[in-house]
Structure formats: structure tokens, C-alpha cells
Design a protein around this motif. Sequence first.
Motif, PDB file in Angstrom:
ATOM      1  N   PHE A 455       0.837  -1.205   0.000  1.00 46.55           N
ATOM      2  CA  PHE A 455       0.000   0.000   0.000  1.00 46.55           C
ATOM      3  C   PHE A 455       0.870   1.252   0.000  1.00 46.55           C
ATOM      4  O   PHE A 455       1.827   1.343   0.773  1.00 46.55           O
ATOM      5  CB  PHE A 455      -0.930   0.019   1.216  1.00 46.55           C
ATOM      6  N   VAL A 456       0.530   2.204  -0.872  1.00 47.89           N
ATOM      7  CA  VAL A 456       1.254   3.473  -0.921  1.00 47.89           C
ATOM      8  C   VAL A 456       0.259   4.630  -0.842  1.00 47.89           C
ATOM      9  O   VAL A 456      -0.904   4.501  -1.227  1.00 47.89           O
ATOM     10  CB  VAL A 456       2.119   3.605  -2.200  1.00 47.89           C
ATOM     11  N   SER A 457       0.756   5.753  -0.333  1.00 45.44           N
ATOM     12  CA  SER A 457      -0.051   6.960  -0.161  1.00 45.44           C
ATOM     13  C   SER A 457       0.300   7.958  -1.254  1.00 45.44           C
ATOM     14  O   SER A 457       1.465   8.286  -1.449  1.00 45.44           O
ATOM     15  CB  SER A 457       0.245   7.538   1.227  1.00 45.44           C
ATOM     16  N   LEU A 458      -0.716   8.418  -1.992  1.00 47.20           N
ATOM     17  CA  LEU A 458      -0.518   9.370  -3.092  1.00 47.20           C
ATOM     18  C   LEU A 458      -1.299  10.650  -2.875  1.00 47.20           C
ATOM     19  O   LEU A 458      -2.312  10.662  -2.189  1.00 47.20           O
ATOM     20  CB  LEU A 458      -1.008   8.766  -4.426  1.00 47.20           C
ATOM     21  N   GLY A 459      -0.835  11.713  -3.547  1.00 49.34           N
ATOM     22  CA  GLY A 459      -1.583  12.963  -3.536  1.00 49.34           C
ATOM     23  C   GLY A 459      -1.286  13.801  -2.310  1.00 49.34           C
ATOM     24  O   GLY A 459      -0.179  13.792  -1.777  1.00 49.34           O
ATOM     25  N   ASP A 460      -2.290  14.522  -1.840  1.00 55.59           N
ATOM     26  CA  ASP A 460      -2.108  15.407  -0.695  1.00 55.59           C
ATOM     27  C   ASP A 460      -1.911  14.581   0.581  1.00 55.59           C
ATOM     28  O   ASP A 460      -2.621  13.609   0.811  1.00 55.59           O
ATOM     29  CB  ASP A 460      -3.322  16.324  -0.533  1.00 55.59           C
TER      30      ASP A 460
END
Length: 500
Positions: A455-460
Motif C-alpha cells: 500500500f502506498v499513499s498518493l496525492g495530498d
Amino acid sequence: GKVATNIPEDLLEREANLKRNLTFFQQKRLELEEEKDSKNYELNEQRFTDANLQLAKLKDTLQTYYKSYFNLEYQSSIATISSIQKDLLLPKQAFIQYVNADSLFYVFVIEKEKSHLITLPKGAKENQLLQDLQANLQQPKKENLSDQEVFFQFTDLAYQGHEKILEPVTKLLSSSVSELIIVPDAGLNYLPFEVLLHEPVASKQVNYITLPYVLKNYQFHYGYSGTLLLENQKQYDRLQTNSQVLAFAPPYKKEEISKNIIAQRGGMSDLRSSNDLLKGTKKEIQAIAKDFDGVFNFSSSATKANFIKQVSDYGILHLAMHGKPSLDNPNNAHLVFSNIENERNKDNLLHHYEITALETKAQLAVLSACETGVGKELEGEGVMSLGRGFMYAGIPSVVMSLWKMNDETTSKLMPLFYNNLAKGMRKDKALHQAKLDYLGNSKYEEAHPFYWAGFVSLGDAQPLKKGNSFFSMKNIGWSILGLLLLFLGFRFISNRTTLV
């Protein structure tokens, strides 16, 4: 803003190729700066001008026929080094963008006060290294290899990957930098950088928990481009406060699985066969309900129609279900909801093009399903995935998966992430800490990065905008709440959570 992405693929590919060529010609311009009178410089200038003209014509077409897409891609002010430094970066952060140019990567390394441009080789050897590392990450159990051989393979590849991809960058960074914003390209799109190893591993004992992951040195966040990250930030600023969760975890029927209608949320054959139902999703969203209010639906009413009907009222969307990407046509990618009871024409697939048209004001979408960050790769544009579809719908922050996720361990990781969000952590920090906590408390057989790094976190990445949660039962101990109620002398209706 929303983007209808039913644009002909040949237009998207033409746009991506032109942007890639422009980037290449622009870099050559810098290299040939000292020989402005040479034929090479003149030829490069001519190619640069031609590519600009062709892109201008293509922009006219997009503006005429695909206005919403044009507005997001081109009306946003293009990110410059100074705008990234001024408007995007925090003091302890660095922005790192990899740009694919055939046999090498151009890498932009930008900090608050300084910037660098370097090149990294990307030949057949480097490509093979990335392919082998991703294969190990996505399927660590191999019939022809022992656990020890898989371990040796991973530690060798992950250390080599660090040497080739990340170390040349980190050695340029100020010692104060502890957070990296990565914009990947080409073979790096499916690599969670945090699994790379910053030291070689000599131990012969299989132990994934104590390895020298760069996860332990740096916090990672991801984006599609500097321009889109700045746009994500603006979208976050425009949103109203809403931290109510709409969580769906469909209870699939055995016949749906046996007909292979859906892809598996889990990639390890010895843990979950392709005929298994999802057992962890209900537990997952019940755990999230301990920290957040909202609707947590793990019943047969977790249908596509009900999701679309409710989606506009919630600030956080959590979808724990089966997902299927498409490497050929982004519009074929979909999430799988419950079938509508007693209906002949069962419409339970939410496709990419439908996602982009959702009426939503959500600040975060968490796609707890298989391969929601996987899709058709367009050079210079990134990956056209399900996760990107939610971003096109106007949601500034997305958590998505880079491979087939294991059901049981995902149901352990996600509550850790939400608990961190409830504490007010930034989204990237919340996921980073969840991975560290999972790893520190994992069973020996569930410590390989396959189980926690996908799982990766994208954006703001800013913390959730939260309403007045001071009186929420989720965040105040019962004893303190009781004292407050006595002191204030009024009845308090506290539990707004619906479990369906």
C-alpha cells in the motif's frame, strides 16, 4: 475537478510521447548549453520546437472535445522548481522525480533551499534488477526455491536496488531531510521504495523483521507529478471538513468466486486459494469503526448502487473488496461490489470511467483491494489505475495497492493506519507508522514486504480535516466523557456509527 477519461487511447499515448520527447529535448538543451553554435544544438532546438507545435495542436483537440481533462492537465499552473520549493515542500522534505529517457533516468532532486539534476543508468541490467525485485515482492513463495533462497534473493536485490536507484539521490540530500516525495516513472511505478535496503545483509538466518529497510530512515509519499501534487493540495484546501467514513466490504457468495467473476484479494496460494471468500474485510472495517464514525457496510446491501447513492455524503471512502486492473484499457479496470439480490442483470462492477464521474467531496479514498495502483503505463503520465480514477473524481488523497494483497494481513495493517489518522497524523506519516508497527509486531511468516509494503499513499498528505470531534466517544475515554456530561448538564447523543 472531475475528469471524464473516456479519451481515445491513441490520443493519450500521443500526448504522453510528445511530453516525453519534450522532456528529453529540454535535458539535451542543458547538456549542449556550452555549444550553442553547433549543429547538434540547432537540431535539438528544431526538434524541441516541432514537438511543442505538435503538442499545441493536440491541446486544441483536447480543449475542444475533452474539456474537463484539459482543464486538470493544462489549466493548473505547471509546477516549477520554485513553486515546488515554495508551495509543496516542508523543511524536512525532498521532492524526487524520475523521468525515463530510454537508457537512463533523469532525476530531479529538490529541497526547500536547493536542487539537483542527475542521471542514472537504466540499461538491460538495471531493468532486469527491477523486474526480479518486483517479482520477489509480489510472489515471495516459490515452489522451486526454499525460504532461505527467497530471503537471499530479496536481500541481494533490495540492496542492489538501493545502490542503483536511491543512494545516488540520498547522498545529495541535507542531513535534515527525513521525508521523501517520490514521482516514479517506467520500471519504478510498482516499487515501494521503503523496502530497499541501505546496507548489505550478511546474516544467513531468515529474518525479514530486522532488515535495514530505508523505511526505518525515511518516510515516503508518492505522486504522479509535481503539478498534480500542487493541484491535490488545492483540492484539499477547497474541501469542507468531513471525517465520516463510508466503508463497504461485500460478503461475496461462493458462486461468484467459483465462476471466476472476481479477482482475489490475496496473492499467496498457500494462504488463500482462488475459491476462498474474503474473511478479513469485515474484521477490517469493524476495527476502523472504533476510531471513526460513519457507515460500515459488510452486508449484502454493499452494492454498487448503494455506494453511488451514498458517496457524496462522506469525507472518507474505504473499499475493502476485490479489484481487477487492466493493463490494456484503463476503462476496463473495476471494483467488485455485492450482487443485487434477485436481479437478472447484475451490475456489481464499478468501472474506472464510472469512478471518474462520481459525485463526491471526499478528502481520502482508501482502496483496500488488489492492484488498485496497477494499470496501463503511459510514459510521462504515469499509471492509469483505479487509484488514479478516484483522484480524477476530485479526491485529493488516495491509498492504493501495487500488487495482490493478502486478506488477513491487510485486515491488520489498515486499522493501524486509521488509528494513526485519528490521532491527527499526516496521511503519509500514518501509513509509514502503520507499516513500522505492523513489522515490529508481525509473525515470522508474515514479515516479508509482500504482506505490508504494497500500500502506498498518493496525492495530498496533510492530516484529515476533522470536525469537532472533542465530544466523540471514539476519542474520549468514558470516564472523562461522564465528567463532562455531569458538568455541562445535557444529554449527549454520541454514537453516530452505523454497522450494516
